[in-house]
Write an enzyme that holds these catalytic residues in place. Structure first.
Site, PDB file in Angstrom:
ATOM      1  N   GLU A 116      -2.906   8.049   7.539  1.00 25.88           N
ATOM      2  CA  GLU A 116      -3.615   8.985   6.670  1.00 25.88           C
ATOM      3  C   GLU A 116      -4.857   9.490   7.390  1.00 25.88           C
ATOM      4  O   GLU A 116      -5.268   8.951   8.417  1.00 25.88           O
ATOM      5  CB  GLU A 116      -3.956   8.328   5.314  1.00 25.88           C
ATOM      6  CG  GLU A 116      -4.854   7.127   5.393  1.00 25.88           C
ATOM      7  CD  GLU A 116      -5.053   6.394   4.061  1.00 25.88           C
ATOM      8  OE1 GLU A 116      -4.197   6.495   3.160  1.00 25.88           O
ATOM      9  OE2 GLU A 116      -6.076   5.700   3.935  1.00 25.88           O
TER      10      GLU A 116
ATOM     11  N   HIS B  29     -16.087  -6.093   6.400  1.00 30.63           N
ATOM     12  CA  HIS B  29     -15.218  -6.148   5.205  1.00 30.63           C
ATOM     13  C   HIS B  29     -15.595  -7.270   4.246  1.00 30.63           C
ATOM     14  O   HIS B  29     -14.834  -7.592   3.347  1.00 30.63           O
ATOM     15  CB  HIS B  29     -13.744  -6.225   5.600  1.00 30.63           C
ATOM     16  CG  HIS B  29     -13.339  -5.093   6.510  1.00 30.63           C
ATOM     17  ND1 HIS B  29     -13.311  -3.797   6.076  1.00 30.63           N
ATOM     18  CD2 HIS B  29     -13.004  -5.061   7.824  1.00 30.63           C
ATOM     19  CE1 HIS B  29     -12.962  -3.011   7.091  1.00 30.63           C
ATOM     20  NE2 HIS B  29     -12.779  -3.748   8.150  1.00 30.63           N
TER      21      HIS B  29
ATOM     22  N   ARG C 128      -6.030  -8.898  -8.819  1.00 29.52           N
ATOM     23  CA  ARG C 128      -6.632 -10.184  -9.189  1.00 29.52           C
ATOM     24  C   ARG C 128      -8.007  -9.942  -9.804  1.00 29.52           C
ATOM     25  O   ARG C 128      -8.506  -8.815  -9.786  1.00 29.52           O
ATOM     26  CB  ARG C 128      -6.806 -11.027  -7.919  1.00 29.52           C
ATOM     27  CG  ARG C 128      -7.677 -10.307  -6.900  1.00 29.52           C
ATOM     28  CD  ARG C 128      -8.151 -11.164  -5.762  1.00 29.52           C
ATOM     29  NE  ARG C 128      -9.220 -10.510  -5.027  1.00 29.52           N
ATOM     30  CZ  ARG C 128      -9.075  -9.577  -4.103  1.00 29.52           C
ATOM     31  NH1 ARG C 128      -7.867  -9.161  -3.769  1.00 29.52           N
ATOM     32  NH2 ARG C 128     -10.127  -9.043  -3.509  1.00 29.52           N
TER      33      ARG C 128
ATOM     34  N   LYS D 208       0.803  -1.226   0.000  1.00 31.95           N
ATOM     35  CA  LYS D 208       0.000   0.000   0.000  1.00 31.95           C
ATOM     36  C   LYS D 208       0.829   1.266   0.000  1.00 31.95           C
ATOM     37  O   LYS D 208       0.425   2.264  -0.602  1.00 31.95           O
ATOM     38  CB  LYS D 208      -0.983  -0.030   1.162  1.00 31.95           C
ATOM     39  CG  LYS D 208      -2.028  -1.139   0.959  1.00 31.95           C
ATOM     40  CD  LYS D 208      -3.309  -0.851   1.650  1.00 31.95           C
ATOM     41  CE  LYS D 208      -3.358  -1.554   2.964  1.00 31.95           C
ATOM     42  NZ  LYS D 208      -4.681  -1.481   3.589  1.00 31.95           N
TER      43      LYS D 208
HETATM   44  C1  MV4 Z   1     -10.206   3.857   5.357  1.00 32.30           C
HETATM   45  C2  MV4 Z   1     -11.431   4.253   5.934  1.00 32.30           C
HETATM   46  C3  MV4 Z   1     -11.566   5.578   6.271  1.00 32.30           C
HETATM   47  N1  MV4 Z   1     -10.552   6.450   6.059  1.00 32.30           N
HETATM   48  N2  MV4 Z   1      -9.235   4.755   5.163  1.00 32.30           N
HETATM   49  C4  MV4 Z   1     -11.158  -0.802   5.203  1.00 32.30           C
HETATM   50  C5  MV4 Z   1     -10.636  -1.852   4.308  1.00 32.30           C
HETATM   51  C6  MV4 Z   1      -9.471  -1.275   3.634  1.00 32.30           C
HETATM   52  N3  MV4 Z   1      -9.567  -1.555   2.232  1.00 32.30           N
HETATM   53  C7  MV4 Z   1      -9.500   0.176   3.881  1.00 32.30           C
HETATM   54  N4  MV4 Z   1     -10.593   0.420   4.782  1.00 32.30           N
HETATM   55  C8  MV4 Z   1     -10.933   1.658   5.180  1.00 32.30           C
HETATM   56  N5  MV4 Z   1      -9.979   2.595   4.989  1.00 32.30           N
HETATM   57  C9  MV4 Z   1      -9.416   6.023   5.521  1.00 32.30           C
HETATM   58  N6  MV4 Z   1      -8.422   6.898   5.320  1.00 32.30           N
HETATM   59  C10 MV4 Z   1     -12.422   3.300   6.123  1.00 32.30           C
HETATM   60  C11 MV4 Z   1     -12.188   1.996   5.737  1.00 32.30           C
HETATM   61  C12 MV4 Z   1     -13.271   1.083   5.923  1.00 32.30           C
HETATM   62  C13 MV4 Z   1     -13.900   0.478   4.822  1.00 32.30           C
HETATM   63  C14 MV4 Z   1     -13.494   0.703   3.527  1.00 32.30           C
HETATM   64  C15 MV4 Z   1     -14.126   0.093   2.459  1.00 32.30           C
HETATM   65  C16 MV4 Z   1     -15.202  -0.739   2.687  1.00 32.30           C
HETATM   66  C17 MV4 Z   1     -15.622  -0.994   3.951  1.00 32.30           C
HETATM   67  C18 MV4 Z   1     -14.986  -0.381   5.043  1.00 32.30           C
HETATM   68  C19 MV4 Z   1     -15.433  -0.634   6.328  1.00 32.30           C
HETATM   69  C20 MV4 Z   1     -14.806  -0.031   7.395  1.00 32.30           C
HETATM   70  C21 MV4 Z   1     -13.719   0.810   7.188  1.00 32.30           C
END
Ligand code: MV4
Length: 447
Positions: free
Chosen positions: A200, A235, A292, A116
């Site tokens: 972040e 998730h 993927r 990442k």
């Molecule tokens: C975040 C976020 C809020 N702010 N980053 C969760 C999985 C990973 N792919 C990144 N995720 C998140 N990153 C920032 N800067 C909130 C999440 C997140 C989330 C993101 C996508 C789909 C579902 C989620 C559920 C909880 C938190």
């Protein structure tokens, strides 16, 4: 084109890859665990090789057993599907060393976009919007505190090697940030063998919008528009759809083009998904890149009339993309409902076991991707997804009507599935309105 491909996966995606191979005239070698010995799709393969006991560590995740099967069967290529070894750069490199084509990106491209910190760095260079935060890995507590003061709380600590929500911590002030940093590093080191973390700005409420992209080995790349995957729990996505309802088309198109620039910058060949969060003012921030084919790829296939699985194989075989960006047209609306063998009324407890009844819906605009047949027993060792319903119609309202009609046709018994939940969601006012955020389902289930 390849003569023979080994499928290093199981379940619905193994069957999806089989279908693509058949249409390409490629011979199929399936590997299976003892728990999957009765899987109906194995009959469609030219050869099926047992690679070990049920637990994935001793079968679908065991690189040496899979490579051995590939050598014995003399395959030209391995398709990893999703999960298991699909995003394992070491596996991709071993395939290369063994002169077996890994159907997916090069180990280098996977390394750049799968990490990442590196993905964010590449995104920044390619002018793909990202969250403000640390420029790369944070190593010092004071450095983290300084950055947080600049971008403002709350901030989130993420593991560079993490993904899908693993190894994240939200911090609302300096005290929690200082304590969480070292803990996050140790956790990341233990979980991923890489202790690198970054910080972040944390967005409290957002929608999850991702872009399907394809790159070939000749430097071409295209996007196949977006999917909205905000309906999720812990998730795990439950519903995905395209287009993202209610979003300004110009903004999405900008993001789709940015995602295409990113995979070009990474010299990426294969199918990938660039994930974004969108805030309530429709600003986009890249999260991560999935290197993927994804579970929800059929949504995009339905709205673009493409075959992403076939394309992933053709790209690996060195064929150029068969279309240009302007040839790809988004038509109508598609919705995917994931059918899991789970009891939504018991905290989504997995319900493995024998399926006596399986009648799947059909008719116009209905697609069911599933490896299930009556008499099949869902093994307890793997993911509980047993199939996907994908509907396509002229617009979102018609797609919802079609999904309801199809869900009603399903007959699955005696195990519990998420069909009932989908029926409720298709009538849920917030879902029907469109644009629920990533926390909506958890809030609904808690209520
Ligand atoms: C975040 C976020 C809020 N702010 N980053 C969760 C999985 C990973 N792919 C990144 N995720 C998140 N990153 C920032 N800067 C909130 C999440 C997140 C989330 C993101 C996508 C789909 C579902 C989620 C559920 C909880 C938190």
């Amino acid at each position: 084109m390849f003569r023979r491909i080994l499928i290093a996966n199981r379940g619905e995606i193994a069957l999806r890859i089989i279908r693509a191979c058949k249409e390409l005239g490629v011979e199929i070698v399936c590997v299976y665990s003892q728990a999957d010995a009765d899987a109906p799709y194995l009959d469609l393969a030219d050869r099926a090789i047992c690679i070990g006991p049920g637990p994935a560590r001793e079968s679908y995740l065991d690189i040496s057993r899979i490579i051995s099967a590939a050598e014995v069967a003399e395959v030209d290529a391995i398709h990893p599907g999703y999960g298991f070894l699909a995003e394992n750069a070491e596996f991709a490199a071993i395939c290369k060393d063994c002169k077996i084509e890994f159907i997916g990106p090069s180990p280098q491209a996977m390394g750049i976009l799968g990490d990442k910190v590196q993905a964010k760095r590449t995104a920044k260079q390619a002018k793909v919007p990202i969250f403000p935060g640390s420029d790369g890995e944070v190593e010092e507590e004071d450095e983290a505190v300084e950055i947080a003061a600049k971008i403002g709380y709350p901030v989130i600590i993420k593991a560079s090697a993490g993904g899908g929500g693993r190894g994240m911590r939200v911090c609302h002030n300096e005290v929690t940030l200082r304590t969480a940093l070292e803990a996050a590093r140790q956790e990341a080191q233990a979980a991923f063998g890489n202790g690198a973390v970054f910080i972040e700005k944390f967005l409290e409420s957002a929608r999850h919008i991702e872009v399907q992209v394809l790159g070939d080995k000749h430097g071409h790349a295209v996007h196949l528009f977006e999917r909205d995957c905000s309906m999720q729990r812990r998730h795990q996505k439950i519903i995905e759809e395209s287009p993202a309802p209610g979003v300004d088309r110009k903004k999405i198109d900008t993001i789709c083009i940015a995602a295409t620039r990113l995979i070009k910058a990474a010299n990426y060949a294969g199918a990938a998904t660039v994930e974004f969060l969108m805030d309530d003012r429709q600003n986009f921030y890249m999260l991560e890149v999935n290197t993927r084919v994804q579970v929800e790829h059929p949504v995009t296939e339905m709205v673009t009339g493409t075959d992403i699985l076939k394309l992933s194989i053709q790209i690996a075989a060195g064929e150029p993309l068969p279309f240009k960006q302007r040839d790809i047209i988004h038509r109508g609306h598609a919705i995917e409902c994931r059918i899991n063998a789970e009891d939504a009324n018991r905290n989504f407890m997995p319900c493995p076991g024998r399926i006596d009844t399986w009648i799947a819906p059909g008719g116009p605009g209905v697609r069911v991707d599933s490896h299930i047949a009556p008499g099949y027993t869902v093994p307890p060792y793997y993911d509980s997804m047993i199939g996907k319903l994908i509907v396509h119609a002229d617009d979102r309202q018609a797609a919802i009507v079609r999904a309801k009609r199809a869900l009603e046709e399903f007959r699955i018994g005696p195990i519990k599935t998420t069909i009932n939940l989908h029926q409720k969601l298709m009538d849920d006012p917030a879902f029907v309105k469109g644009g629920v955020d990533i926390h909506y389902l958890e809030r609904l289930l808690d209520a």
